[in-house]
Design a protein around this motif. Structure first.
Motif, PDB file in Angstrom:
ATOM      1  N   ASP A   9      52.919  40.054  -2.100  1.00  8.63           N
ATOM      2  CA  ASP A   9      54.077  39.197  -2.307  1.00  8.63           C
ATOM      3  C   ASP A   9      54.713  38.727  -1.006  1.00  8.63           C
ATOM      4  N   ASN A  35      51.439  37.783  -6.558  1.00  9.90           N
ATOM      5  CA  ASN A  35      51.769  38.795  -7.560  1.00  9.90           C
ATOM      6  C   ASN A  35      50.508  39.198  -8.308  1.00  9.90           C
ATOM      7  N   GLY A  59      57.045  41.406 -10.912  1.00  7.30           N
ATOM      8  CA  GLY A  59      56.266  41.083 -12.100  1.00  7.30           C
ATOM      9  C   GLY A  59      55.190  42.130 -12.299  1.00  7.30           C
TER      10      GLY A  59
END
Length: 218
Positions: A9, A35, A59
């Motif tokens: 990320d 992600n 996520g």
């Protein structure tokens, strides 16, 4: 050519990894994701040889992405987990998720390239720093060191190899320690894995500490 997918990320981290890997002959970064969900999608789309997977991401995290990819028989990519231990409290769940290697983000560029090459070649990698964490997690004080004669199925040489694996030594380091060639070490490691009934060297290290073959500080 070893094709690599980066899943992290942090854009700066991906940029650094991309520069390091693309500068190595025979290695090419073919995609990036920020992600786990996008990592899974790109892995299926690009079919990279190796996925450098961060553990903590918003996520879907790297652990869940790894489980999904390993469970998909159509995915042949091997996964190298890149992690920091200050925040990755659930890292050891990844031992059963199917990742092929674990490397600290503080590792040198040379170690990163070596790790990618090792994983791409079909071997598993557990760095010495990560091994120490495995020891802390699985090698509690309640374990008592058993006599190595308790494992008669292992030859004397295989016992030596397992002991060095438990310290986190690479194949080249084991070869140097035992004064044999790396090809010979690979054969011994394969025999050890088969006799212990484990699928890679990471599980062999865990087995060694869970079964009292090795103990912390030995």
């Amino acid at each position: 050519m070893t094709r690599v997918l980066l899943v992290d990320d942090q854009a700066l981290m991906r940029a650094g990894l991309r520069v390091i890997l693309n500068s190595e002959p025979g290695v090419e970064v073919v995609g990036e994701a920020s992600n786990g969900a996008d990592g899974v999608r790109l892995a299926k789309q690009l079919a990279p040889d190796v996925i450098c997977m961060d553990v903590q991401m918003p996520g879907m995290d790297g652990l869940e992405a790894t489980r999904i990819l390993v469970a998909d028989a159509s995915v042949r990519s091997r996964i190298l987990m890149l992690t920091t231990f200050d925040s990755d409290s659930y890292l050891f769940d990844a031992l059963s998720a199917g990742a092929s290697g674990f490397l600290l983000k503080t590792a040198s560029p040379e170690h990163l390239v070596e790790a990618v090459q090792v994983v791409a070649a079909g071997d598993s990698l557990l760095s010495p720093a990560v091994t120490r964490r495995v020891i802390e997690r699985f090698g509690g004080a309640s374990h008592t060191l058993r006599e190595r004669t308790d494992y008669p199925e292992l030859t004397d040489r295989e016992v030596e190899v397992l002991a060095l694996l438990a310290k986190g030594n690479s194949n080249s380091e084991i070869a140097t320690e035992l004064f044999v060639g790396e090809a010979t070490v690979k054969t011994h490691v394969s025999n050890v894995l088969a006799k212990l009934g484990v699928r890679d060297r990471i599980r062999a290290v865990v087995w060694a500490y869970e079964n009292g073959f090795a103990v912390p500080g030995e």
